[in-house]
Design a protein around this motif. Structure first.
Motif, mmCIF file in Angstrom:
data_model
loop_
_atom_site.group_PDB
_atom_site.id
_atom_site.type_symbol
_atom_site.label_atom_id
_atom_site.label_comp_id
_atom_site.label_asym_id
_atom_site.label_seq_id
_atom_site.Cartn_x
_atom_site.Cartn_y
_atom_site.Cartn_z
ATOM 1 N N ASP A 141 29.942 -23.063 13.195
ATOM 2 C CA ASP A 141 31.195 -22.316 13.241
ATOM 3 C C ASP A 141 31.044 -21.329 14.387
ATOM 4 O O ASP A 141 30.407 -20.274 14.231
ATOM 5 N N ALA A 177 33.141 -19.420 15.787
ATOM 6 C CA ALA A 177 33.816 -18.138 15.581
ATOM 7 C C ALA A 177 32.885 -17.139 14.906
ATOM 8 O O ALA A 177 33.024 -15.925 15.083
ATOM 9 N N LYS A 178 31.931 -17.669 14.153
ATOM 10 C CA LYS A 178 30.963 -16.811 13.463
ATOM 11 C C LYS A 178 29.586 -16.860 14.110
ATOM 12 O O LYS A 178 28.647 -16.242 13.609
#
Length: 121
Positions: free
Chosen positions: A70, A72-73
């Motif tokens: 992920d 975004a993380k």
């Protein structure tokens, strides 16, 4: 300085599942997971490229483990299913600059502290 923080290790019975996470500080990297059991050399487990579009697995975990990310993380995951006694090891995540992953530990620039996975009978 890049920091990689692994989590999710623990004790599980054979046949069970665990999910490891590795959070990277700063930007995203191509990532890999390696493991080392007592008395053995560090072994390639899985890797994923920067975008997440391509993955690779060691022969001993193919079909049982899944690597994902992920961005975004800034986090990479290792889903481990159908765990076997021989999967017991300290699992390390590693990061390297660039887009593509590698299977050789020498290609990685940064390493996490490791998380213990113990599979019991």
């Amino acid at each position: 300085q890049v920091q990689l923080v692994e989590s999710g290790g623990g004790l599980v019975q054979a046949g069970g599942s665990l999910r490891l996470s590795c959070a990277a500080s700063g930007r995203s990297y191509a990532m890999g997971w390696f493991r080392q059991a007592p008395g053995k050399e560090r072994e390639f487990v899985a890797a994923i490229n920067l975008s997440g579009s391509s993955t690779s697995y060691g022969d001993s975990v193919k079909g049982r483990f899944t690597i994902s990310r992920d961005n975004a993380k800034n986090t990479v995951y290792l889903q481990m299913n159908s765990l076997k006694l021989e999967d017991s090891a300290v699992y390390y995540c590693a990061a390297r600059g660039g887009t593509w992953y590698a299977k050789s530990e020498s290609a990685y620039d940064y390493w996490g502290q490791g998380t213990q996975v113990t599979v019991s009978s």
